[in-house]
Design a protein around this motif. Sequence first.
Motif, PDB file in Angstrom:
ATOM      1  N   THR A 154      14.846   8.863  12.005  1.00  0.00           N
ATOM      2  CA  THR A 154      15.247   8.984  10.608  1.00  0.00           C
ATOM      3  C   THR A 154      15.038  10.401  10.091  1.00  0.00           C
ATOM      4  OG1 THR A 154      14.550   6.693  10.274  1.00  0.00           O
ATOM      5  CG2 THR A 154      14.898   8.000   8.304  1.00  0.00           C
ATOM      6  N   LEU A 155      13.974  11.057  10.538  1.00  0.00           N
ATOM      7  CA  LEU A 155      13.639  12.404  10.073  1.00  0.00           C
ATOM      8  C   LEU A 155      14.222  13.497  10.965  1.00  0.00           C
ATOM      9  CD1 LEU A 155       9.890  11.763   9.163  1.00  0.00           C
ATOM     10  CD2 LEU A 155      11.798  12.013   7.575  1.00  0.00           C
ATOM     11  N   ASP A 156      15.054  13.116  11.926  1.00  0.00           N
ATOM     12  CA  ASP A 156      15.667  14.064  12.873  1.00  0.00           C
ATOM     13  C   ASP A 156      14.586  14.840  13.620  1.00  0.00           C
ATOM     14  OD1 ASP A 156      17.707  15.324  14.219  1.00  0.00           O
ATOM     15  OD2 ASP A 156      17.952  16.908  12.730  1.00  0.00           O
ATOM     16  N   MET A 157      13.630  14.095  14.180  1.00  0.00           N
ATOM     17  CA  MET A 157      12.522  14.678  14.925  1.00  0.00           C
ATOM     18  C   MET A 157      12.517  14.150  16.354  1.00  0.00           C
ATOM     19  SD  MET A 157       9.455  14.252  12.137  1.00  0.00           S
ATOM     20  CE  MET A 157       8.379  15.439  12.942  1.00  0.00           C
ATOM     21  N   ARG A 205       0.853  -1.179   0.000  1.00  0.00           N
ATOM     22  CA  ARG A 205       0.000   0.000   0.000  1.00  0.00           C
ATOM     23  C   ARG A 205       0.887   1.226   0.000  1.00  0.00           C
ATOM     24  NH1 ARG A 205      -2.501  -2.335   4.688  1.00  0.00           N
ATOM     25  NH2 ARG A 205      -1.719  -0.539   5.857  1.00  0.00           N
ATOM     26  N   TYR A 206       0.377   2.321  -0.540  1.00  0.00           N
ATOM     27  CA  TYR A 206       1.184   3.535  -0.664  1.00  0.00           C
ATOM     28  C   TYR A 206       1.743   3.981   0.686  1.00  0.00           C
ATOM     29  CZ  TYR A 206       2.411   8.437  -1.332  1.00  0.00           C
ATOM     30  OH  TYR A 206       3.066   9.626  -1.330  1.00  0.00           O
ATOM     31  N   THR A 207       0.848   4.086   1.695  1.00  0.00           N
ATOM     32  CA  THR A 207       1.293   4.608   2.987  1.00  0.00           C
ATOM     33  C   THR A 207       2.336   3.700   3.631  1.00  0.00           C
ATOM     34  OG1 THR A 207      -0.620   3.541   4.007  1.00  0.00           O
ATOM     35  CG2 THR A 207      -0.814   5.883   3.469  1.00  0.00           C
ATOM     36  N   THR A 208       2.130   2.378   3.533  1.00  0.00           N
ATOM     37  CA  THR A 208       3.074   1.452   4.155  1.00  0.00           C
ATOM     38  C   THR A 208       4.410   1.438   3.416  1.00  0.00           C
ATOM     39  OG1 THR A 208       1.132   0.093   4.653  1.00  0.00           O
ATOM     40  CG2 THR A 208       3.280  -0.864   5.097  1.00  0.00           C
ATOM     41  N   LEU A 209       4.370   1.472   2.082  1.00  0.00           N
ATOM     42  CA  LEU A 209       5.609   1.501   1.300  1.00  0.00           C
ATOM     43  C   LEU A 209       6.395   2.791   1.552  1.00  0.00           C
ATOM     44  CD1 LEU A 209       4.247   0.054  -2.060  1.00  0.00           C
ATOM     45  CD2 LEU A 209       5.868  -1.064  -0.529  1.00  0.00           C
ATOM     46  N   LEU A 210       5.669   3.915   1.604  1.00  0.00           N
ATOM     47  CA  LEU A 210       6.341   5.180   1.891  1.00  0.00           C
ATOM     48  C   LEU A 210       6.904   5.179   3.305  1.00  0.00           C
ATOM     49  CD1 LEU A 210       7.116   7.988   0.929  1.00  0.00           C
ATOM     50  CD2 LEU A 210       4.878   8.807   1.696  1.00  0.00           C
ATOM     51  N   SER A 211       6.139   4.606   4.246  1.00  0.00           N
ATOM     52  CA  SER A 211       6.614   4.485   5.624  1.00  0.00           C
ATOM     53  C   SER A 211       7.910   3.690   5.670  1.00  0.00           C
ATOM     54  CB  SER A 211       5.546   3.805   6.482  1.00  0.00           C
ATOM     55  OG  SER A 211       6.067   3.414   7.717  1.00  0.00           O
ATOM     56  N   ALA A 212       7.941   2.560   4.954  1.00  0.00           N
ATOM     57  CA  ALA A 212       9.145   1.727   4.934  1.00  0.00           C
ATOM     58  C   ALA A 212      10.327   2.496   4.367  1.00  0.00           C
ATOM     59  CB  ALA A 212       8.881   0.473   4.106  1.00  0.00           C
ATOM     60  N   THR A 213      10.090   3.221   3.296  1.00  0.00           N
ATOM     61  CA  THR A 213      11.170   3.965   2.644  1.00  0.00           C
ATOM     62  C   THR A 213      11.738   5.038   3.563  1.00  0.00           C
ATOM     63  OG1 THR A 213      10.104   3.586   0.510  1.00  0.00           O
ATOM     64  CG2 THR A 213      11.794   5.295   0.591  1.00  0.00           C
ATOM     65  N   ILE A 214      10.859   5.775   4.239  1.00  0.00           N
ATOM     66  CA  ILE A 214      11.317   6.846   5.117  1.00  0.00           C
ATOM     67  C   ILE A 214      11.977   6.285   6.373  1.00  0.00           C
ATOM     68  CG2 ILE A 214      10.538   8.743   6.584  1.00  0.00           C
ATOM     69  CD1 ILE A 214       8.508   9.445   4.469  1.00  0.00           C
ATOM     70  N   GLU A 215      11.365   5.234   6.948  1.00  0.00           N
ATOM     71  CA  GLU A 215      11.886   4.694   8.196  1.00  0.00           C
ATOM     72  C   GLU A 215      13.274   4.080   8.035  1.00  0.00           C
ATOM     73  OE1 GLU A 215       9.573   2.708  11.230  1.00  0.00           O
ATOM     74  OE2 GLU A 215       7.837   2.880   9.932  1.00  0.00           O
ATOM     75  N   CYS A 216      13.541   3.450   6.898  1.00  0.00           N
ATOM     76  CA  CYS A 216      14.798   2.723   6.766  1.00  0.00           C
ATOM     77  C   CYS A 216      15.828   3.476   5.931  1.00  0.00           C
ATOM     78  CB  CYS A 216      14.552   1.330   6.186  1.00  0.00           C
ATOM     79  SG  CYS A 216      14.038   1.326   4.456  1.00  0.00           S
ATOM     80  N   THR A 217      15.534   4.729   5.563  1.00  0.00           N
ATOM     81  CA  THR A 217      16.456   5.481   4.709  1.00  0.00           C
ATOM     82  C   THR A 217      16.889   6.777   5.381  1.00  0.00           C
ATOM     83  OG1 THR A 217      15.337   4.611   2.749  1.00  0.00           O
ATOM     84  CG2 THR A 217      16.789   6.497   2.429  1.00  0.00           C
ATOM     85  N   ALA A 218      18.184   7.034   5.351  1.00  0.00           N
ATOM     86  CA  ALA A 218      18.725   8.307   5.819  1.00  0.00           C
ATOM     87  C   ALA A 218      19.038   9.190   4.609  1.00  0.00           C
ATOM     88  CB  ALA A 218      19.987   8.074   6.635  1.00  0.00           C
ATOM     89  N   ASP A 219      18.815  10.501   4.767  1.00  0.00           N
ATOM     90  CA  ASP A 219      19.074  11.483   3.697  1.00  0.00           C
ATOM     91  C   ASP A 219      18.236  11.204   2.454  1.00  0.00           C
ATOM     92  OD1 ASP A 219      21.053  12.825   5.224  1.00  0.00           O
ATOM     93  OD2 ASP A 219      22.491  11.274   4.674  1.00  0.00           O
ATOM     94  N   LEU A 220      16.968  10.828   2.671  1.00  0.00           N
ATOM     95  CA  LEU A 220      16.074  10.572   1.545  1.00  0.00           C
ATOM     96  C   LEU A 220      15.718  11.892   0.862  1.00  0.00           C
ATOM     97  CD1 LEU A 220      14.315   8.384   0.079  1.00  0.00           C
ATOM     98  CD2 LEU A 220      12.457   9.059   1.612  1.00  0.00           C
ATOM     99  N   PRO A 221      15.874  12.011  -0.463  1.00  0.00           N
ATOM    100  CA  PRO A 221      15.500  13.250  -1.163  1.00  0.00           C
ATOM    101  C   PRO A 221      14.017  13.560  -1.031  1.00  0.00           C
ATOM    102  CG  PRO A 221      16.929  11.883  -2.524  1.00  0.00           C
ATOM    103  CD  PRO A 221      16.545  11.046  -1.331  1.00  0.00           C
TER     104      PRO A 221
END
Length: 428
Positions: free
Chosen positions: A299-302, A21-37
Amino acid sequence: MNKQALFARQLAQWLSIVDWRYTTLLSATIECTADLPNDGNEIINELLLCYPEKPPHSSITAFLLTSERLASWFRHTKTAPIVTRFALQRSSITTPVEKFLPVINTIGDLAQWFSLSIAELDWFADSWRGDALTKKQLKHYQYELLEKRQGGTRLIEKPKARLKIIQRKIYHDILATIETHPSAHGFCKGRNCISHASNHVGKRYLMSYDIADCFHSINWPTVKAVFLRLGFTPEVARYLTALCTHRVQLEDKTLARFDRAQQERLKQRHLPQGAPTSPALANAALHQLDLRLAGLAKTLDMNYSRYADDIAMSSNSHRDWRFLEPLIGGICLDEEVSLNYKKTRIRRRHQKQRLVGIVVNTKLNIDRQYFDALKATLTNCKRHGIESQNRDSLPHFRAHLLGQIQYVKSLNKQRGEKLERIFCAIDF
């Protein structure tokens, strides 16, 4: 293998184990990636357009290896994105616990531990099915309906005296041993609403979210899973779950005061709002949610913290933070709770940033509306007598007022002392 190919293969590995699903895939990408464009969401859109249904792992890898967008990240950015290892899948053990738990292997052991007969244990576990017409003396809970300030009705389910004694024993001897996540501040020893708010003082952006019907959303399977993870046998876990959950027995006209989703939750076994075991069980059930949201925030420096059903994230980074809502909402759904999207707030530095009634713009401070309301109550007590303001018939109203004053004083000493002077002038 170059950095781009390594990144593509590692990201594909994570995307292949989450829901398609879009939200879960985006969540995975953001959670496991540093310096994501900033256009990281676009690669998810492109992936879903290419594969509406979840493809094999090899196809995801091939797509990322040939993606022109992904390639541009490594050509035009000084800092290329990298995959960090934040696990998104559910782990087999998500509730850290101390080793010293009571040894209870059978129902007989459980009954003896409570100093009950097995027949009494069955009675308190509500093994028989009642309904709205069941006599009050045969029910283990009393109900109180409260009107919410912003509309709607809140249901308080109060266990009767003997069941409350049993639940307190479960809490003190079992649930109190569970280690809560550091980001959880509600109903935790040494943490409170002030420690929750202190995580977000002086931030450029403050985002707050609300878990809809938090206690009522945590149902029988989730509670039983907590006791199973603590090491109890399935039979014992079933009885402990029965003692800590409740199915509401109300007439249809009373249930009609709640919306359809709330009615369905209340009709199922859930954590009753009013039982001494519910807060600790809610924190245990939401431990995996805290792990995932804390990982996302890192990951998002929050900064991330949760006080009961109130989720807060804050940051000094300038960016359009609206993308967080569907992201957090997707993670919540994956953890079997949902957000109340009507209560989502994004507050900037020039606005009043408030969490659980505490203002956090530059320092911890009491909300002016709370202070003014309490000051008016105390002034009326001084003029017309204390009982004139005890509209809810609280048995210890004087102590209640004193507690509110000390709370204000802990956040703003000057205002707290001003209220104390009015309090001392009241004729008790």
